[in-house]
Design a protein around this motif. Structure first.
Motif, PDB file in Angstrom:
ATOM      1  N   ASP A  60       0.828  -1.211   0.000  1.00 23.32           N
ATOM      2  CA  ASP A  60       0.000   0.000   0.000  1.00 23.32           C
ATOM      3  C   ASP A  60       0.860   1.258   0.000  1.00 23.32           C
ATOM      4  OD1 ASP A  60      -2.352  -1.422   0.011  1.00 23.32           O
ATOM      5  OD2 ASP A  60      -2.605  -1.357   2.195  1.00 23.32           O
ATOM      6  N   GLN A  64       0.926   4.228  -2.702  1.00 17.69           N
ATOM      7  CA  GLN A  64       0.569   5.571  -2.231  1.00 17.69           C
ATOM      8  C   GLN A  64       1.642   6.578  -2.630  1.00 17.69           C
ATOM      9  OE1 GLN A  64      -0.165   5.764   2.000  1.00 17.69           O
ATOM     10  NE2 GLN A  64       0.029   8.001   2.040  1.00 17.69           N
ATOM     11  N   ASP A  68       0.748   9.531  -5.180  1.00 20.69           N
ATOM     12  CA  ASP A  68       0.717  10.885  -4.620  1.00 20.69           C
ATOM     13  C   ASP A  68       1.948  11.693  -5.000  1.00 20.69           C
ATOM     14  OD1 ASP A  68      -1.610  10.089  -3.463  1.00 20.69           O
ATOM     15  OD2 ASP A  68      -0.790   9.867  -1.426  1.00 20.69           O
TER      16      ASP A  68
END
Length: 458
Positions: A60, A64, A68
């Protein structure tokens, strides 16, 4: 810190966002592969759940950061380090932990290549932008994890050393403090109720400087654990009275005799494999702080009062010759069990009984050849013909000597009680003579040292 995040196209971002929500398959594949690695297969259910959570967290986090365009925060890096620290206490080797990270990176890349197969237009971006980032990212995270793991391992070693010193003090100086003993043993991750056997190892460490001696003991302890077929942490060790002492865990439910025999067999294998071992003494199975201390004393007595194997000393013009007979463990007796001298030791605790048995041997010593005859008779299993051949005498001469022994002592050599008495008397005399020889050797070494010092002074 992980590398800078590459800019990705809106099309790839959309695909990766969907993939991030459905990447459980890659996590499961990584987890299943990890369970075959050293340190992972034997983990408890709770530890396995922690492993699965950490794999999902790492996957994850990578998605991420990529989506991002940011690097992990310090709080996230601390959380990642915490995973590594827990692996130390779960006994997962560092090489297995780092291999787990490589496997995770491979599974994530396999998942990404599936995007390229479904949409070839993304292949160039995945290969030249995402792939280098993935490799650099996991390389940086692996380095961060290794640092945290090694730091925790160092702290654990210091903590364990402190606990071992506390255990040493309890066993030898406060054996009645059962509550603290139990707490200390359990803090070391051991079962305080499991009986143990003490082994006193006489090691030759003369060519090891004090500064590197601890490393040598660490290596020897690992070798000992392999030969005794236990995990290294299960073999508790201390340096006590110039010998390396191990407390070996016993097999619960097995008899004292079986545990004693098993310890002797494994000790013999260790002696054969480690030339630095002069001898090993084995105490009796016992439990609790007082029991551990008693087993250590027994192991030391087993070495101190055992017959010596015949081998030349290193000292110039100083050879020691003792009992040249071997045992079932090797050419010379270097593994000594307290169980073999338990009766003599119980005799030593009674001054009157000891004086009586010593007087039997002293009475025989007044006439030449009687003690040697009796010793040979015992060594041959009380077989007269073999005894006569061993001594090189006529059977009639042997009969005369045995009759003379009976006459002097008022003994009956066909009486089991007399046989036991005389056997112990001879062993006590042999042990006493061995101690006297050791004392003379030390005295001789002292005189030689003084002479050398005087010559050096002049």
């Amino acid at each position: 810190m992980p590398p800078l995040v590459p800019a990705i196209s809106p099309r790839l971002r959309s695909k990766l966002r969907t993939l991030a929500k459905t990447q459980l398959k890659a996590v499961q594949r990584t987890y299943d592969t990890l369970l075959s690695l050293e340190g992972y297969s034997a983990l408890s259910a709770a530890a396995r759940k922690d492993i699965f959570s950490s794999i999902a967290f790492s996957a994850d986090l990578w998605f991420q950061c990529l989506l991002d365009g940011t690097q992990p925060t310090s709080e996230v890096m601390d959380q990642t380090a915490a995973f590594a620290r827990r692996r130390v206490h779960q006994n997962v080797p560092l090489r297995s932990l780092l291999r787990a990270f490589r496997l995770g990176a491979r599974e994530l890349w396999r998942t990404c290549t599936e995007l390229a197969e479904a949409d070839p237009a993304l292949a160039h971006e995945l290969l030249f932008d995402v792939s280098p980032y993935l490799l650099d990212y996991f390389d940086a995270m692996a380095e961060h994890i290794a640092e945290a793991y090694l730091d925790e391992q160092h702290q654990q070693a210091r903590w364990r050393g402190s606990l071992l010193q506390q255990l040493y003090d309890l066993v030898f100086h406060a054996p009645d403090d059962t509550a603290r003993f139990r707490e200390t043993v359990e803090a070391l991750g051991l079962d305080a109720t499991l009986p143990r056997i003490a082994l006193a190892v006489d090691l030759d460490l003369r060519d090891h400087a004090p500064s590197v001696r601890e490393d040598a003991l660490d290596r020897f302890a690992l070798s000992a654990a392999r030969h005794f077929e236990v995990k290294p942490d299960a073999l508790v060790r201390v340096w006590h009275r110039e010998r390396l002492v191990f407390w070996l865990p016993c097999v619960r439910g097995d008899s004292m005799t079986r545990n004693d025999q098993r310890a002797a067999e494994h000790a013999a294998a260790l002696v054969r494999a480690e030339p630095r071992v002069r001898s090993i003494g084995i105490g009796l199975m016992n439990e609790g702080a007082r029991g551990w201390a008693a087993s250590v004393e027994e192991s030391l007595k087993a070495v101190d009062f055992a017959p010596r194997g015949s081998r030349a000393d290193d000292d110039e013009n100083d050879n020691e010759h003792g009992d040249e007979s071997g045992n079932e463990f090797g050419n010379f007796v270097r593994v000594h069990r307290f169980s073999s001298i338990a009766i003599e030791e119980s005799v030593r605790s009674s001054a009157n009984v000891l004086r009586y048995l010593v007087s039997l041997a002293e009475q025989l010593a007044t006439e030449a050849d009687l003690l040697a005859t009796l010793a040979a008779w015992f060594a041959s299993g009380q077989r007269r013909r073999q005894t006569a051949e061993t001594l090189g005498v006529h059977p009639n001469t042997l009969d005369y000597r045995l009759e003379r022994i009976e006459t002097l002592l008022g003994a009956k050599l066909d009486d089991a009680q007399w046989i036991a008495r005389l056997d112990i008397a001879l062993k006590l005399r042999s042990a006493t003579q061995s101690s006297e020889r050791d004392g003379k050797k030390k005295e001789k070494k002292g005189r030689l040292g003084v002479k050398k010092a005087k010559r050096a002074a002049h």
